[in-house]
Design an enzyme around this catalytic site. Structure first.
Site, PDB file in Angstrom:
ATOM      1  N   GLU A 329       0.796  -1.308   0.133  1.00 40.11           N
ATOM      2  CA  GLU A 329      -0.006  -0.156  -0.204  1.00 40.11           C
ATOM      3  C   GLU A 329       0.813   1.369  -0.044  1.00 40.11           C
ATOM      4  O   GLU A 329       0.494   2.300  -0.515  1.00 40.11           O
ATOM      5  CB  GLU A 329      -0.928   0.070   1.317  1.00 40.11           C
ATOM      6  CG  GLU A 329      -2.056  -1.153   1.020  1.00 40.11           C
ATOM      7  CD  GLU A 329      -2.951  -1.085   2.194  1.00 40.11           C
ATOM      8  OE1 GLU A 329      -3.785  -0.044   2.287  1.00 40.11           O
ATOM      9  OE2 GLU A 329      -3.032  -1.908   3.002  1.00 40.11           O
ATOM     10  N   GLU A 632       3.059  -7.938   9.350  1.00 39.04           N
ATOM     11  CA  GLU A 632       1.975  -7.358   9.731  1.00 39.04           C
ATOM     12  C   GLU A 632       1.236  -8.469  10.574  1.00 39.04           C
ATOM     13  O   GLU A 632       0.490  -7.992  11.291  1.00 39.04           O
ATOM     14  CB  GLU A 632       1.274  -7.317   8.214  1.00 39.04           C
ATOM     15  CG  GLU A 632      -0.017  -6.669   8.300  1.00 39.04           C
ATOM     16  CD  GLU A 632      -0.977  -6.630   7.115  1.00 39.04           C
ATOM     17  OE1 GLU A 632      -1.937  -6.246   7.008  1.00 39.04           O
ATOM     18  OE2 GLU A 632      -0.296  -7.247   6.085  1.00 39.04           O
TER      19      GLU A 632
END
Length: 762
Positions: A329, A632
């Site tokens: 992202e 993550e």
């Protein structure tokens, strides 16, 4: 684009002021004025357009000169964000350039790009996610030097300026960060040639080789290998190729992509002429050029690797803005920086960097007062997040407007970040108050008057991410539905909990700024929310539904459990941890509080057990499975080596660094800016030694400790030890020393040493 100009008289000083729609590279008579990349960087361009100032005095010659500018898509027209959509800000690249010459005779002359000319060059495509393609056969020679024949080039076209306010860049630019040689070149089981950088980074690969013209070299970038040891790029969604292509010319050549960057450790190489060797490659990480401030090391190499992982995750996610990840992202998710800001400010000089990003946050704040989940708030996010989630914001995430300025204040002692953002903070809390007061769950009208009144202090509607990424929910379920499930199960409790937190922290800010009336009002509001929360969610036996570790951690950390029920809540939290095999089960918003809650409630034994746990989920599980940055998801690589599509470079769970420096190292600021700090190391944590230091506004503060002797022979878990503790206090600062077996004392600047006896942990 080339912009010729003439210095008609001796030059005393020369400046170039530059910005672009897109990203640009600048040369003056063929020489780059500095080594920055990706200028003018990422802002909400409709509101803020940064420009850069270059001192080009030494590069300007008497007579003819030329500026050279290469323009590429960048954030302006490129494919960015999770959806990979293009044209988030505009459809056409553009340049704004002003050169000012101050002559020795006191006169000035200015030139713009209006009379420049343009041409396509060797960069055939350039996208932050897709990658860059460069054809060296199309290089244009001395195109950015005076005297070049540009008759075949096209004139530039003048267009109206964009509405965004022009602001001089006032924070550290993105630069190459500690380039290094890769670790190895391997042949994967499937026959691919793979370059291993040895470290997950955000950046590019520089190549050097001799070749004939026409070889097409392809470099594909990924963060991990699959279970079989083959190259793996599992980035979700479209236009995430992370692929650079270089077509060779004749002879020796060096090339570094300048208009893209990737999240990677491994690079699949194809089309290389001959056999590639390590000396053909150099790894070039990118990061905002902050100063290093903090350091931490211990006798446990696993913790040292964790510290390295935290540092590299921060480096890779400070490219222009604080990002969530450099691969999928590159987006400014507010929740990540909200939880990580204290660690960020300790490790590096993030003052100007975060203040600039907060300016973007204020520009993106909605008229309702809501703080977007992502800053800058890309057009694609505005669309799909609102469609999917029905909201632009979330509790915890929007609190970055308060938590990031507070982190700046505490680390650097500068009130400006609080003053600049105070109106935005107030607007954020006003939004929460309005939602809680006017929006209620189904059945509200049938509740008792007491329940209806209580509900006006509970933000228990709207979407929230909750305690995002709880391991027991997402492990073994790698798709987005599992992540969303953590929100569904916890948002109803986390939203009200963080309402109290927001009010409390804003009251703290108001007090710092001398706004006594506001401080009193927000403190009173926080108490009302706490009372409403306790009444609605905390049982008489101290239990809180849903029963996840993180819910108990948040409630205890934020003072939401009535005092008489705290022991029961703590006992239940420890019971949940034990039932999980002494492993954490906490998400984004609870991890920052987890270990402190246990320590504050007298269960340092459990905190240490979690810290040194090496089974998934845990920090050391990642270390043992080859992590060089924070993941993550705790189980991004499964026990059997299966790789998932999660990011392998997310700094959020690196927030544990703040706890390590304060609790294990024993260095904690008491006053903002480190004028007073506490020294209270965890001499009983099981380590043989630890050291922590910080370059404070007053100078270097440091604590180091080492177990230097033992008494008794009753094994590693009993008896007494002797610890040698050293403390450095900078000028004009004070340190409160808290060591076992000694009365608390305050010491002034200088070097101090202590010898203390420490009981071994049972």
């Amino acid at each position: 684009m080339r912009v010729p100009f003439t210095a008609s008289r001796p030059v005393a000083a020369a400046r170039a002021y530059v910005t672009a729609h897109g990203i640009y590279d600048l040369t003056v008579n063929g020489t780059r004025p500095d080594d920055r990349v990706l200028a003018p960087e990422h802002t909400p361009y409709g509101a803020i357009q940064l420009y850069q100032t270059y001192d080009i005095t030494a590069l300007v010659s008497a007579g003819g000169n030329a500026l050279g500018v290469v323009l590429a898509d960048g954030w302006w027209t490129g494919r960015i964000g999770t959806t990979g959509d293009s044209c988030q800000y505009g459809t056409t690249l553009g340049l704004l350039l002003d050169v000012e010459l101050a002559y020795v005779d006191g006169t000035c002359e200015r030139f713009s790009a209006e009379h420049g000319r343009s041409h396509e060059g060797p960069v055939r495509r350039a996208d932050l996610f897709v990658g860059e393609a460069y054809d060296a056969r199309r290089e244009l020679g001395a195109w950015d030097r005076p005297g070049y024949d540009d008759a075949a080039w096209l004139p530039v076209r003048r267009v109206p300026a964009a509405p965004g306010a022009l602001i001089g860049q006032d924070f550290e630019p993105v630069r190459p960060f500690e380039p290094f040689s890769p670790a190895r070149i391997l042949t994967a089981p499937n026959g691919d040639t793979v370059l291993d950088a040895g470290q997950v980074v955000a950046g590019v690969v520089e190549i050097r080789l001799s070749s004939r013209a026409g070889h097409v070299i392809t470099l594909e970038h990924g963060e991990t290998l699959d279970a079989d040891g083959n190259f793996f790029n599992g980035i979700l969604n479209d236009n995430k190729d992370q692929t650079d292509v270089y077509t060779t010319r004749d002879g020796y050549q060096e090339h570094r992509p300048r208009f893209t960057y990737h999240g990677f450790r491994y690079v699949r190489i194809s089309g290389w002429p001959g056999e590639p060797a390590l000396e053909n490659f150099r790894i070039v990480p990118y990061a905002a050029a902050m100063d290093d401030l903090g350091d931490f090391s211990t006798s446990d190499e696993r913790l040292n690797q964790l510290q390295s992982n935290i540092r590299w995750s921060q480096i890779g996610n400070t490219v222009s803005i604080p990002t969530d990840c450099p691969s999928r992202e590159k987006a400014g998710w507010t929740g990540d920086v909200a939880v990580y800001a204290p660690t960020m400010c300790f490790l590096r000089g993030a003052h100007a960097f975060l203040r600039s990003w907060l300016r973007s946050l204020r520009a993106e704040q909605l008229t309702t007062g809501a703080v977007p989940m992502i800053v800058p708030y890309l057009k694609a996010y505005r669309t799909f997040l609102k469609d999917q989630l029905g909201s632009d914001t979330s509790s915890g995430w929007g609190d970055a407007v308060i938590l990031a300025p507070l982190a700046l204040w505490r680390a650097y002692g500068d009130k400006r970040a609080l003053e600049e953002n105070y109106p935005a903070m107030r607007a954020w809390l006003a939004y929460i108050e309005q939602r809680a007061r006017t929006q209620h769950p189904a059945g509200f009208e049938g509740w008792s008057p007491e329940e209806r009144e209580r509900d006006r202090y509970l933000w228990n509607t709207d979407f929230h991410f909750g305690d995002w990424l709880i391991p027991s929910i997402v492990l073994g379920n790698p798709d987005a539905n599992a992540m969303n499930l953590t929100a569904e199960r916890t948002m109803g409790v986390v939203g009200p909990a963080f309402y109290a937190f927001t009010a409390e922290k804003l009251g703290e800010v108001a007090g710092i700024l001398g706004r006594a009336d506001d401080a009193a009002r927000y403190a009173a509001l926080a108490e009302k929310v706490r009372a409403a929360f306790a009444s609605a969610y905390v049982g008489a036996d101290g239990r809180i539904e849903p029963e996840y570790q993180g819910i108990y951690v948040i409630a205890l950390a934020l003072g939401l459990v009535p005092e008489d029920r705290v022991p029961a809540a703590v006992a239940r939290l420890v019971e949940l941890i034990e039932q999980n095999g002494w492993r954490l089960d906490t998400g984004f918003l609870s991890v920052p509080f987890l270990l402190d809650v246990l320590c504050d409630q007298g269960r340092t034994d459990v905190a240490y057990r979690l810290m040194f746990q090496d089974r998934c989920p845990s920090w050391l599980y990642e270390v043992d499975h080859g992590a060089t940055t924070l993941w993550e998801s705790w189980g991004a690589i499964a026990v059997d080596g299966t790789a998932s599509s999660y990011s392998y470079n997310h700094y959020a769970f690196g927030c544990v660094g703040d706890w390590l420096y304060r609790r294990i190292g024993g260095l904690a600021a008491i006053e903002a800016g480190w004028r007073r700090f506490r020294v209270e190391p965890a001499l009983d944590c099981g380590l043989a030694r630890a050291a922590v230091s910080e370059e404070t506004p007053y100078g270097r503060a440091a604590v180091s400790w080492e177990i230097v002797g033992t008494q008794g022979d009753d094994g590693p878990q009993g008896g007494c030890r002797t610890a040698f503790v050293q403390v450095d206090v900078p000028p004009n600062a004070r340190a409160e020393i808290r060591l076992p077996g000694m009365p608390e004392q305050t010491v002034k600047s200088g070097h101090h040493a202590f010898l203390v006896r420490v009981e071994r942990r049972a």
